[in-house]
Design an enzyme around this catalytic site. Sequence first.
Site, PDB file in Angstrom:
ATOM      1  N   TYR A  14      88.868  61.400  79.175  1.00  0.00           N
ATOM      2  CA  TYR A  14      89.472  60.525  78.174  1.00  0.00           C
ATOM      3  C   TYR A  14      88.813  59.150  78.105  1.00  0.00           C
ATOM      4  CZ  TYR A  14      93.098  64.079  78.341  1.00  0.00           C
ATOM      5  OH  TYR A  14      93.772  65.270  78.302  1.00  0.00           O
ATOM      6  N   HIS A  19      92.104  57.000  71.964  1.00  0.00           N
ATOM      7  CA  HIS A  19      93.446  56.846  72.531  1.00  0.00           C
ATOM      8  C   HIS A  19      93.449  55.956  73.777  1.00  0.00           C
ATOM      9  CE1 HIS A  19      97.267  58.186  71.274  1.00  0.00           C
ATOM     10  NE2 HIS A  19      97.465  59.189  72.099  1.00  0.00           N
ATOM     11  N   TYR A  64     100.253  59.659  81.528  1.00  0.00           N
ATOM     12  CA  TYR A  64      99.872  60.174  80.218  1.00  0.00           C
ATOM     13  C   TYR A  64     100.643  59.387  79.170  1.00  0.00           C
ATOM     14  CZ  TYR A  64      96.969  63.827  82.133  1.00  0.00           C
ATOM     15  OH  TYR A  64      95.981  64.489  82.795  1.00  0.00           O
ATOM     16  N   ASN A  66     102.453  59.767  76.431  1.00  0.00           N
ATOM     17  CA  ASN A  66     103.803  59.981  75.909  1.00  0.00           C
ATOM     18  C   ASN A  66     104.917  59.616  76.884  1.00  0.00           C
ATOM     19  OD1 ASN A  66     102.358  60.906  73.772  1.00  0.00           O
ATOM     20  ND2 ASN A  66     102.909  63.050  74.021  1.00  0.00           N
ATOM     21  N   ASN A 112     103.614  57.879  70.038  1.00  0.00           N
ATOM     22  CA  ASN A 112     104.539  58.411  71.043  1.00  0.00           C
ATOM     23  C   ASN A 112     104.622  57.571  72.313  1.00  0.00           C
ATOM     24  OD1 ASN A 112     105.454  60.567  69.495  1.00  0.00           O
ATOM     25  ND2 ASN A 112     103.687  61.808  70.042  1.00  0.00           N
TER      26      ASN A 112
END
Length: 189
Positions: A14, A19, A64, A66, A112
Amino acid sequence: MYLVVGLGNIGKEYKKTRHNIGFDVVDIIAEKYNIEINRQKFKGSYGEGRIGNEKIILLKPSTYMNLSGESVIEAANFYKIDKENIIVIYDDMSIDIGKLRVRGKGSAGGHNGIKNIIQHLNSDIFPRVRVGIGQPDENVVNYVLGKFSKDEREIIEKVLAMSAKACISIVEDGVTEAMNKYNGVKIEV
């Protein structure tokens, strides 16, 4: 005292994705103020330092995206930080690449991670720096977890630096001043 939270996902896969912009901005602030983000607690990595006379906690949740609220509420409760002094940095598809938007409060806007933070804080009144990643032409998940093109990366590097300055401005001058200074600025190649 301020809690500065960069949203992102842990893991090498990532790194430098759309993101993970929040992580990137926190890293820039850490480097500028010689803050080591090397402690593990609050379901994340964090470090303590100062911006001027203000103590700041830099936090990168490892939950993470969310579930970011779990990390934020633990750190905020531990340090007894007012919600108005929790600054969250994250990517926003509704803002064009090259722009950022500073806000003192507001809805999750479909993000989220922010939705989870609002739930855990039981409030939407906390400053945030929304960094534009633009609208996807493809699947949203693939887009936000994808990397920037070479041309986009050139713009984003400048926007990341400006986003770090916006966070610092919130700490030093307040949200309104940061909004006046950074909202509406567009960086192009």
